[in-house]
Scaffold this active site. Structure first.
Site, short mmCIF file in Angstrom:
data_model
loop_
_atom_site.label_atom_id
_atom_site.label_comp_id
_atom_site.label_asym_id
_atom_site.label_seq_id
_atom_site.Cartn_x
_atom_site.Cartn_y
_atom_site.Cartn_z
CE LYS A 33 -0.34 -0.03 4.96
NZ LYS A 33 -1.05 0.08 6.20
NE ARG A 128 -6.72 1.58 10.43
CZ ARG A 128 -5.84 0.97 10.44
NH1 ARG A 128 -5.03 2.73 9.88
NH2 ARG A 128 -5.03 0.67 10.13
CE1 TYR A 254 13.03 29.58 2.79
CE2 TYR A 254 11.56 28.16 3.56
CZ TYR A 254 12.66 28.51 2.13
OH TYR A 254 11.83 28.87 1.50
#
Length: 370
Positions: A33, A128, A254
């Site tokens: 998957k 689930r 950054y």
């Protein structure tokens, strides 16, 4: 930026894992998957199809893609499905883990000619998907009224692994063992009872049952405490696309958050946040001590200016936060020495799981696809 995948090594990992099965007759499902955890679903499936008994995928679309790629072994769709006719037409197996799924299946298969193979999912504590154990009698009665539905398996999903989750693992397995003891004799011979994932197949051999479902173990050392001898199957590389020389005391990146302590050279690697570089498991939703430990580790890494993102003998550091499309790396060398050791286009290994990288990042396979 690229991911180099060693398909032979994945095949070797299958053989290593097979040696840890108590019963040589235990089936081996390769779970591919999520694009085989970022390694490339179709190339991985083709590489191991002669070594495994069946495949597991997350979605109907993934299952259809395997069939279109010529994979003929059984494929179980582990997630919910909305189109059972397409699934049936592709010769895939469905997971049924709710009454709504069962009702949808019944409505869509009315008048169908071909049978549909299913695995029934039981919720043993992860909460689930899955029927409650007390519902199984009614579930099997409902399935029995569908002549085109053939039960090929009954399974559940662990919510934890050894050693931290050992108590929960044993509790879930005890629940599933009661289901197995009650229903194995009632079902047709050959119905597979399965629950073990990679970690629990290794650390809790009693859970191997009729079949193991191996996902991340295909690709190298997983979160098992058992030293199984699995080898890492993929490495991620960024290419140097630029250099900057920086003086001591200057800041870079950054937020100008990376302060340079001595004259050095920064390399710019292709690939950044957009490609998935630097994504890591967050602490959101992780409560108690585990969440606190994860947060403290993040803070400590920032304070020490260290990262495990960039590897290699050079011991390189990321200079500031990973950027949108690029990653700054401190080579730790003044300009003259840096340019003797590095050049534009050089590959620098990034310690990054392929799972988090976009499909657009190039995958290079060490074994030719057939």
């Amino acid at each position: 930026m690229e991911i180099v995948v060693d398909l032979d090594r994945i095949g070797e990992n299958v053989e290593v894992l097979r040696k840890h099965l108590k019963d040589p007759g235990t089936r081996f499902m390769a779970v591919v998957k999520c694009d085989a955890y970022g390694h490339g679903m179709v190339p991985v499936a083709r590489a191991v199809q002669d070594r495994v008994d069946c495949f597991g995928v997350g979605t109907l679309e993934e299952g259809v893609a395997l069939r279109q790629a010529g994979i003929v072994k059984p494929v179980l769709v582990l997630g919910p499905v909305e189109d059972y006719r397409t699934l049936q037409g592709a010769g895939l197996q469905a997971t049924i883990g709710s009454w709504s799924a069962l009702e949808l299946l019944e409505s869509q298969l009315e008048g169908a000619d071909a049978p549909l193979e299913v695995h029934l999912k039981v919720d043993t504590g992860m909460h689930r998907f899955g029927f409650q154990p007390r519902e199984m009698e009614k579930v099997l009665e409902a399935v029995g009224r569908q002549p085109k539905v053939q039960v090929r398996g009954v399974y559940s999903h662990f919510g934890g692994t050894f050693p931290k989750g050992e108590a929960r693992v044993r509790r879930q397995f005890a629940v599933f063992s009661e289901v197995e003891a009650r229903w194995r004799k009632e079902l047709e011979e050959g119905v597979l009872f399965h629950m073990a994932n990679s970690e629990n197949a290794l650390d809790f051999p009693a859970s191997q049952l009729d079949m193991v479902r191996i996902g991340n173990g295909l690709f190298g050392p997983c979160n098992s405490r058992t030293r199984a001898g699995l080898s890492k199957a993929a490495r991620v590389y960024g290419r140097i696309v630029g250099f900057q020389t920086v003086e001591a005391g200057e800041c870079a990146g950054y937020g100008l958050s990376y302060r340079v302590k001595r004259p050095t050279t920064l390399a710019v690697l292709d690939g950044g946040i957009y490609e998935g570089v630097g994504l890591e498991r967050g602490t959101e939703g992780v409560s108690g001590l585990p969440g606190l430990v994860q947060s403290l580790k993040k803070v400590l890494r920032k304070l020490l200016g260290r990262t495990n993102l960039v590897g290699g003998k050079e011991g390189l550091r990321v200079a500031g936060p990973v950027q949108m499309q690029f990653t700054l790396v401190d080579l730790g060398l003044p300009e003259e020495k840096a340019f003797r050791r590095f050049k534009l286009g050089d590959a620098v290994e990034i310690r990054q799981a392929p799972l988090y990288l976009k499909e657009s990042v190039r995958r290079i396979y060490s074994k030719e696809e057939e």
